[in-house]
Design an enzyme around this catalytic site. Structure first.
Site, PDB file in Angstrom:
ATOM      1  N   ARG A   1       0.854  -1.194   0.000  1.00 28.51           N
ATOM      2  CA  ARG A   1       0.000   0.000   0.000  1.00 28.51           C
ATOM      3  C   ARG A   1       0.883   1.235   0.000  1.00 28.51           C
ATOM      4  O   ARG A   1       2.096   1.147   0.063  1.00 28.51           O
ATOM      5  CB  ARG A   1      -1.024  -0.009   1.169  1.00 28.51           C
ATOM      6  CG  ARG A   1      -0.611  -0.696   2.423  1.00 28.51           C
ATOM      7  CD  ARG A   1       0.187   0.048   3.429  1.00 28.51           C
ATOM      8  NE  ARG A   1      -0.010   1.448   3.513  1.00 28.51           N
ATOM      9  CZ  ARG A   1       0.955   2.313   3.733  1.00 28.51           C
ATOM     10  NH1 ARG A   1       2.211   1.908   3.880  1.00 28.51           N
ATOM     11  NH2 ARG A   1       0.711   3.602   3.822  1.00 28.51           N
ATOM     12  N   GLY A   2       0.197   2.406  -0.084  1.00 32.21           N
ATOM     13  CA  GLY A   2       0.936   3.667  -0.204  1.00 32.21           C
ATOM     14  C   GLY A   2       1.021   4.025  -1.683  1.00 32.21           C
ATOM     15  O   GLY A   2       1.427   3.200  -2.518  1.00 32.21           O
ATOM     16  N   ALA A   3       0.650   5.271  -2.006  1.00 37.05           N
ATOM     17  CA  ALA A   3       0.448   5.643  -3.407  1.00 37.05           C
ATOM     18  C   ALA A   3       1.648   5.361  -4.320  1.00 37.05           C
ATOM     19  O   ALA A   3       1.496   4.703  -5.359  1.00 37.05           O
ATOM     20  CB  ALA A   3       0.026   7.104  -3.487  1.00 37.05           C
TER      21      ALA A   3
ATOM     22  N   ARG B   1      -7.523  -0.498  -6.715  1.00 37.81           N
ATOM     23  CA  ARG B   1      -7.778   0.600  -5.763  1.00 37.81           C
ATOM     24  C   ARG B   1      -7.954   1.891  -6.576  1.00 37.81           C
ATOM     25  O   ARG B   1      -7.196   2.143  -7.500  1.00 37.81           O
ATOM     26  CB  ARG B   1      -6.633   0.770  -4.755  1.00 37.81           C
ATOM     27  CG  ARG B   1      -6.498  -0.395  -3.798  1.00 37.81           C
ATOM     28  CD  ARG B   1      -5.613  -0.059  -2.607  1.00 37.81           C
ATOM     29  NE  ARG B   1      -6.308   0.749  -1.615  1.00 37.81           N
ATOM     30  CZ  ARG B   1      -5.699   1.319  -0.567  1.00 37.81           C
ATOM     31  NH1 ARG B   1      -4.398   1.195  -0.412  1.00 37.81           N
ATOM     32  NH2 ARG B   1      -6.387   2.011   0.313  1.00 37.81           N
TER      33      ARG B   1
ATOM     34  N   GLN C   1      -2.277   2.249  10.139  1.00 37.64           N
ATOM     35  CA  GLN C   1      -0.992   2.390   9.430  1.00 37.64           C
ATOM     36  C   GLN C   1       0.019   3.194  10.253  1.00 37.64           C
ATOM     37  O   GLN C   1       1.219   2.980  10.139  1.00 37.64           O
ATOM     38  CB  GLN C   1      -1.207   3.083   8.073  1.00 37.64           C
ATOM     39  CG  GLN C   1      -1.874   2.217   7.015  1.00 37.64           C
ATOM     40  CD  GLN C   1      -3.371   2.390   6.985  1.00 37.64           C
ATOM     41  OE1 GLN C   1      -3.993   2.725   7.990  1.00 37.64           O
ATOM     42  NE2 GLN C   1      -3.976   2.166   5.835  1.00 37.64           N
TER      43      GLN C   1
ATOM     44  N   ASP D   1      -2.397  10.790  -1.827  1.00 41.17           N
ATOM     45  CA  ASP D   1      -2.758   9.761  -2.802  1.00 41.17           C
ATOM     46  C   ASP D   1      -3.120  10.350  -4.150  1.00 41.17           C
ATOM     47  O   ASP D   1      -2.989   9.696  -5.178  1.00 41.17           O
ATOM     48  CB  ASP D   1      -3.905   8.912  -2.267  1.00 41.17           C
ATOM     49  CG  ASP D   1      -3.383   8.004  -1.177  1.00 41.17           C
ATOM     50  OD1 ASP D   1      -3.248   8.469  -0.033  1.00 41.17           O
ATOM     51  OD2 ASP D   1      -3.043   6.842  -1.489  1.00 41.17           O
TER      52      ASP D   1
ATOM     53  N   ASN E   1      -5.736  12.289   0.924  1.00 43.30           N
ATOM     54  CA  ASN E   1      -4.798  11.449   1.672  1.00 43.30           C
ATOM     55  C   ASN E   1      -5.615  10.641   2.671  1.00 43.30           C
ATOM     56  O   ASN E   1      -6.840  10.796   2.768  1.00 43.30           O
ATOM     57  CB  ASN E   1      -3.732  12.318   2.368  1.00 43.30           C
ATOM     58  CG  ASN E   1      -2.610  11.475   2.959  1.00 43.30           C
ATOM     59  OD1 ASN E   1      -2.083  10.583   2.289  1.00 43.30           O
ATOM     60  ND2 ASN E   1      -2.258  11.701   4.205  1.00 43.30           N
ATOM     61  N   LYS E   2      -4.946   9.769   3.393  1.00 43.23           N
ATOM     62  CA  LYS E   2      -5.628   8.881   4.343  1.00 43.23           C
ATOM     63  C   LYS E   2      -6.643   9.627   5.196  1.00 43.23           C
ATOM     64  O   LYS E   2      -6.366  10.714   5.681  1.00 43.23           O
ATOM     65  CB  LYS E   2      -4.561   8.212   5.229  1.00 43.23           C
ATOM     66  CG  LYS E   2      -5.097   7.303   6.305  1.00 43.23           C
ATOM     67  CD  LYS E   2      -6.003   6.209   5.786  1.00 43.23           C
ATOM     68  CE  LYS E   2      -5.319   5.345   4.738  1.00 43.23           C
ATOM     69  NZ  LYS E   2      -6.301   4.489   3.997  1.00 43.23           N
TER      70      LYS E   2
HETATM   71  O1  MRU Z   1      -4.716   3.039   2.329  1.00 36.79           O
HETATM   72  P1  MRU Z   1      -3.228   3.274   2.253  1.00 36.79           P
HETATM   73  O2  MRU Z   1      -2.475   2.714   3.415  1.00 36.79           O
HETATM   74  O3  MRU Z   1      -2.659   2.844   0.917  1.00 36.79           O
HETATM   75  O4  MRU Z   1      -3.101   4.864   2.330  1.00 36.79           O
HETATM   76  C1  MRU Z   1      -1.828   5.433   2.251  1.00 36.79           C
HETATM   77  C2  MRU Z   1      -1.821   6.903   2.433  1.00 36.79           C
HETATM   78  O5  MRU Z   1      -2.854   7.536   2.601  1.00 36.79           O
HETATM   79  C3  MRU Z   1      -0.493   7.582   2.315  1.00 36.79           C
HETATM   80  O6  MRU Z   1      -0.431   8.716   3.124  1.00 36.79           O
HETATM   81  C4  MRU Z   1      -0.284   7.998   0.846  1.00 36.79           C
HETATM   82  O7  MRU Z   1      -0.502   6.902  -0.008  1.00 36.79           O
HETATM   83  C5  MRU Z   1       1.067   8.551   0.614  1.00 36.79           C
HETATM   84  S1  MRU Z   1       2.306   7.294   0.732  1.00 36.79           S
HETATM   85  C6  MRU Z   1       3.831   8.000   0.407  1.00 36.79           C
END
Ligand code: MRU
Length: 359
Positions: free
Chosen positions: A53-55, A96, A202, A243, A253-254
């Site tokens: 996970r993570g963009a 996603r 997370q 994201d 973002n999250k």
């Molecule tokens: O649902 P996730 O864990 O994929 O969400 C991740 C985030 O919101 C991060 O802050 C974002 O992807 C930036 S990662 C460098």
């Protein structure tokens, strides 16, 4: 001034011959469980379930997923291979919806395939080179944006972050956590505060683990305590990832990020967004046009695999992301520089400097 060395011990994946070994982030920090991903289907599953996970990491994993789709079809003719890759692309494209890096990487793969020679081995090689290029560019972007951002953090004090925008979420030292790592490497004395980040934790699970791997001072807190921490003066800056950043500078973002931004704004604390240009989506005009993923009810109603703590049948709202308006963001830190203030014009100026193929 010489650039400091910005490093981490944390890596979310390792390439193998015709496979990708990924650190299954669902099991952290209790177990470092590595899982071998051999097919595009397995990669789409790893993405959907948040094993990875993570963009920015999603971008690289999607590209490697395309490559795996081709690898598994290399024994047929070109028609067979192209049909398999098209199937892989459709699957990965549905995995996603919010992180635009994923779609950006798939488009880069489309372009690589469009110019590749017709024989199956050459097409496999083109997709591998494309995925390696996505990963390498992200590694370099993380390092560059970390250095740009580091000088904007205070020389000492508390820095708040939300979710995990670190090495676990990228191919390099991270975005928000990369900026913090670089600031520490410059000798700044920072105390990191990480929101636990309900519902999937997370922050408590991943950011805390990753920073502790690198012996960085980190304190976790319930999401609900963030505004109090800011109010009482313990936070001098906040830095988060993204994201998707819309053309006007609105940031997805999250979920929980916008609450942090509102608290920071109210108390005069700068909130920085750190992201590579692959996260900026000029095709999305503003935050309302960003697709926000909604996830399963059971992420909210109880612990994973455990008995629910909420009453059976209760209605649930579980958006995985929220939108922070551009006006609440002090600046957007990218690999080519910082947009500050955040306006369509400052963002467009950065995009104009994007290396070829970035956006
Ligand atoms: O649902 P996730 O864990 O994929 O969400 C991740 C985030 O919101 C991060 O802050 C974002 O992807 C930036 S990662 C460098």
């Amino acid at each position: 001034v010489n650039d400091p060395t910005v490093t981490t011990r944390v890596t979310p994946y390792v390439l193998e011959e015709d496979a990708v070994r990924v650190l299954d982030q669902r099991f952290l920090p209790a177990q470092e469980n590595w899982r071998v991903v051999r097919t595009a289907e397995e990669m789409a599953d790893a993405i959907r379930t948040l094993a990875v996970r993570g963009a920015p990491l999603l971008g690289a994993m999607a590209a490697y997923g395309m490559w795996l789709g081709a690898v598994r079809a290399r024994d047929g003719d070109r028609t067979h291979l192209d049909a398999a890759v098209a199937g892989a692309r459709a699957l990965l494209g549905r995995s996603r919806p919010t992180a635009v890096n994923l779609f950006h990487a798939l488009e880069r793969c489309d372009a690589a395939l469009a110019t590749a020679p017709g024989d199956p081995e050459a097409r496999v090689a083109a997709l591998k080179a494309c995925a390696d290029g996505v990963a390498r560019a992200d590694r370099e972007a993380c390092r560059a944006l970390a250095l740009h951002g580091a000088r904007h953090l205070p020389d000492e004090g508390g820095v708040l972050t939300h979710c995990n925008a670190g090495a676990l979420a990228t191919c390099g030292v991270g975005t928000a956590l990369g900026v913090i790592r670089a600031a520490l490497a410059l000798g700044k004395r920072l105390k990191v505060y990480a929101d636990e980040t309900r519902p999937l934790l997370q922050g408590a699970r991943l950011t805390a683990w990753e920073l502790m791997q690198d012996s960085i001072d980190v304190t976790i807190l319930p999401d609900g305590a963030a505004a109090h921490l800011v109010w009482r003066g313990s936070i001098q800056a906040a830095v988060v990832g993204a994201d998707r950043i819309a053309r006007n500078g609105d940031v997805a973002n999250k979920v929980g990020t916008s609450g942090v931004a509102l608290a920071c704004h109210r108390h005069g604390v700068p909130l920085w967004v750190a992201a590579p240009l692959t996260t900026v989506d000029p095709r999305t005009p503003d935050g309302r046009a960003i697709p926000i993923e909604e996830r399963a009810d059971d992420e909210v109603t109880g612990p994973p695999g455990g008995p629910p703590w909420a009453p059976t049948g209760v209605k649930v709202f579980n958006p995985a992301f929220d939108v922070t308006e551009a006006s609440l963001v002090h600046g957007i830190i990218t690999e080519v520089g910082v947009a500050q203030p955040v306006t369509p014009a400052t963002l467009a100026a950065l995009l104009a400097q994007a290396p070829a193929g970035t956006n």
